[in-house]
Design an enzyme around this catalytic site. Structure first.
Site, PDB file in Angstrom:
ATOM      1  N   HIS A 172       0.831  -1.218   0.000  1.00  0.00           N
ATOM      2  CA  HIS A 172       0.000   0.000   0.000  1.00  0.00           C
ATOM      3  C   HIS A 172       0.861   1.263   0.000  1.00  0.00           C
ATOM      4  CE1 HIS A 172      -3.277  -2.749   1.370  1.00  0.00           C
ATOM      5  NE2 HIS A 172      -2.291  -3.274   2.079  1.00  0.00           N
ATOM      6  N   SER A 293      14.244  22.455 -15.496  1.00  0.00           N
ATOM      7  CA  SER A 293      13.003  23.188 -15.727  1.00  0.00           C
ATOM      8  C   SER A 293      13.343  24.543 -16.323  1.00  0.00           C
ATOM      9  CB  SER A 293      12.265  23.364 -14.403  1.00  0.00           C
ATOM     10  OG  SER A 293      11.409  24.487 -14.469  1.00  0.00           O
ATOM     11  N   LYS A 299      15.255  22.549 -10.317  1.00  0.00           N
ATOM     12  CA  LYS A 299      14.593  21.302 -10.692  1.00  0.00           C
ATOM     13  C   LYS A 299      15.482  20.346 -11.485  1.00  0.00           C
ATOM     14  CE  LYS A 299      10.697  20.039 -10.535  1.00  0.00           C
ATOM     15  NZ  LYS A 299       9.495  20.619 -11.136  1.00  0.00           N
ATOM     16  N   GLU A 306       9.546   9.086 -16.863  1.00  0.00           N
ATOM     17  CA  GLU A 306       8.136   9.425 -17.055  1.00  0.00           C
ATOM     18  C   GLU A 306       7.660   8.989 -18.437  1.00  0.00           C
ATOM     19  OE1 GLU A 306       9.191  13.563 -15.663  1.00  0.00           O
ATOM     20  OE2 GLU A 306       7.060  13.531 -15.158  1.00  0.00           O
TER      21      GLU A 306
END
Ligand code: ARG
Length: 474
Positions: A172, A293, A299, A306
Site C-alpha cells: 500500500h 526546468s 529542478k 516518465e
C-alpha cells in the site's frame, strides 16, 4: 514517406492510372482512392522480408518445374539488385503502386521482363503479405530479446552491488518490512524473464508459413509449401488456406506481450520517478536521463522515466486498435487488414526505445543508501519480527503474538520511540515473559538476515538468485 527524385519505377506505366491489377478496369482510381489505398509509406519497412519470401517462392517454383531454371536465376538476380537499390534509398515509392509487394514486382519486371511477371504464379498478395508480416514480427522479437538481455544484465549488475543494502519494503506504499535493494531489483528481473518467455512463446506460435495459400483457396499449381516454409525458417506451412491469409492473432498476441512488458517497464519507471522525489530521496538522477526546468532552476526532472511510464498507453492502444480492426471481419482477407502493420511497427519502435532508455537509467542508477537504510527502520518495520519472536520463543499462537505486538507498537508510538528503543520494562508490562533477547531481532539487518525462506530477501538468497539468473541469461 520517402520520396526520392531518382525514380527507378518511372518506366512503369501508371499514366493512365492502370496498375498491375488494372486489366479489367477502364478508368484509373481517383486520387483519394489512391491515397486511402496506399500502404507503401509504412509497409516499405518489410522490403527485406518481401524479397526473402519471393526468393523462396521462386526457388520452389523452379524446383517444381513451374518456372524454368533461367527464369529463376533472372528473378533471383533481379531481387538481389532491388534489395540493394532499396537499401541505398534508390527506390522511388509511388502511392499509385500501393504497397511494397507491387513496387518490388513492378521493378522486377522492369529489370528482368517476363521472368519477373512469372513470379506471382500460385501466389497472391494475401499470402504474400501475411508471410512478410510474420517474418518481420519474428525478426522484431529476436531484436527485442537482444535488448532484453542488455536490460537484464544492467539490472543484475546493480542487484549484485546492492544485494545486502537495506531499504523499506512497501505494501500500500506504506512501510511494511525491510528488504534489500538487490531483492527489490531482482523482482523486476523475474518480470522481465517472464516477458522474454512470453515473447518466445509468441514467436513459436507465429512461426508457421501462410505462403502458398494464395488468395484464399490454395492453388492448382503443384506448389511445395513445406519447401518454402523450410526455406524461410518456418516450422511448417499453415494447414488451412483461409486461416493462413486471414489470421492476425499472431500480431495481436505479440502486441499483448508487448503491453504486458511495457506495463512492467512502466512500474519500474514509476519507482524511479517516486524515488527521485525530494520527499523520498532514494535516488540521484543522472544528468543523462533527466532534464531541468525552464523556470525553476533547482529542478531536475525524471523525463526519461516518465516517458517510459507513459509509452505503455501507446502500446496498449496499438493492441486495442488492432483487436478492433479484426473483430467482426468475415473470412478470408479484407483490406481492413492492411491496417495491421502500423500499430505493430509503432509498438515495436516505442518498446525498443523503452528498453534502451531503461537500460541506460539502470546503468546510471545511483541509490542514496543512507536514506534507504534509515527509511527501512522507520514505521515499525520490524514489528513482524517481534511477533515472530513471541511465536518462536514464547510459543504464543501467531494471532496472540500479533495482538501483543500491536500493543507494544502503540506504546512506542505514544512515546515517540522506535521499536528498538522501547524499554524492556514497557514491553514486559504488556507481556511479562518477554526478555532482553527480543532486541536481537528488532534491527533492520537482523530482520533482513532472518528472511531465509525460499525467495525471501536475506542477502545470501539474493546472491544465489543473481547467480542463477546469470546462468539463465548466458
Ligand atoms: N497492402 C495489402 C495489405 O497490406 C496487401 C494485400 C492486398 N490484397 C488484396 N487483395 N488487395 O493488406
Amino acid at each position: 514517406m520517402t520520396h526520392q527524385k531518382n525514380a527507378i519505377n518511372k518506366q512503369t506505366d501508371t499514366s493512365k492510372g492502370q496498375s498491375i491489377w488494372g486489366g479489367r478496369f477502364g478508368a484509373g482510381p481517383s486520387a483519394v482512392m489512391r491515397e486511402i489505398n496506399a500502404s507503401i509509406h509504412f509497409d516499405q519497412r518489410m522490403y527485406r522480408e518481401d524479397i526473402a519470401g519471393s526468393k523462396a517462392h521462386a526457388s520452389m517454383l523452379a524446383k517444381q518445374g513451374i518456372i524454368s531454371a533461367e527464369d529463376y536465376t533472372a528473378i533471383h538476380t533481379g531481387l538481389d539488385q532491388i534489395q540493394t537499390e532499396i537499401a541505398a534509398g534508390k527506390m522511388h515509392f509511388d502511392p499509385a503502386l500501393e504497397d511494397i509487394h507491387m513496387h518490388i514486382e513492378a521493378r522486377l519486371r522492369e529489370l528482368v521482363g517476363d521472368a519477373g511477371a512469372r513470379l506471382h504464379t500460385g501466389r497472391s498478395r494475401n499470402d504474400q503479405v501475411a508471410t512478410d508480416f510474420r517474418l518481420w514480427t519474428r525478426g522484431a522479437i529476436d531484436q527485442l530479446d537482444k535488448l532484453y538481455i542488455g536490460l537484464a544484465t544492467a539490472l543484475l549488475d546493480q542487484a549484485e552491488k546492492y544485494a545486502a543494502a537495506p531499504m523499506p519494503g512497501f505494501t500500500h506504499l506504506q512501510t511494511a518490512q525491510p528488504v534489500t535493494l538487490g531483492h527489490h531489483l531482482m523482482a523486476y528481473f523475474e518480470m522481465f524473464a517472464r516477458d522474454r518467455a512470453r515473447l518466445q512463446d509468441c514467436r513459436k506460435r507465429l512461426n508457421t508459413s501462410p505462403l502458398g495459400a494464395a488468395a484464399l483457396a490454395g492453388t492448382s499449381f503443384p506448389l511445395d509449401r513445406h519447401a518454402t516454409a523450410d526455406a524461410l525458417g518456418f516450422e511448417e506451412p499453415m494447414a488451412n488456406s483461409l486461416d493462413a491469409v486471414s489470421a492476425r492473432d499472431f500480431a495481436i498476441e505479440f502486441l499483448s506481450v508487448l503491453s504486458i512488458g511495457a506495463m512492467h517497464l512502466s512500474r519500474l519507471a514509476d519507482e524511479i520517478v517516486l524515488w527521485a522525489t525530494s520527499a523520498f530521496n532514494f535516488l540521484e538522477l543522472s544528468d543523462s536521463f533527466s532534464t531541468g526546468s525552464s523556470i525553476m532552476p533547482q529542478k531536475r526532472n525524471p523525463d526519461a522515466a516518465e516517458l517510459v511510464r507513459a509509452k505503455v498507453g501507446r502500446i496498449v492502444g496499438a493492441q486495442n486498435g488492432l483487436l478492433i480492426v479484426m473483430k467482426g471481419l468475415p473470412l478470408a482477407y479484407s483490406k481492413d487488414m492492411q491496417e495491421d502493420k502500423e500499430p505493430v511497427f509503432q509498438a515495436v519502435d516505442d518498446f525498443e526505445l523503452c528498453l534502451v532508455a531503461m537500460t541506460g537509467m539502470l546503468a546510471d542508477f545511483k541509490p542514496n543508501l543512507e536514506k534507504m537504510k534509515s527509511a527501512a527502520g522507520e514505521g515499525y518495520s520490524t514489528a513482524t519480527d517481534l511477533a515472530d519472536w513471541l511465536v518462536r520463543v514464547l510459543n504464543l499462537p501467531f494471532r496472540d503474538a500479533h495482538h501483543v505486538t500491536g500493543a507494544i507498537v502503540k506504546t512506542a508510538e505514544e512515546q515517540g520511540l522506535a521499536l528498538t528503543d522501547v524499554p524492556l520494562t514497557a514491553m514486559q508490562a504488556i507481556e511479562p515473559r518477554i526478555t532482553a533477547d527480543v532486541f536481537d531481532v528488532l534491527s533492520v539487518e537482523a530482520s533482513i538476515a532472518s528472511r531465509v525462506s525460499y525467495g525471501g530477501t536475506a542477502p545470501d538468497n539474493v546472491q544465489r538468485a543473481i547467480k542463477d539468473a546469470r546462468k539463465v541469461l548466458s
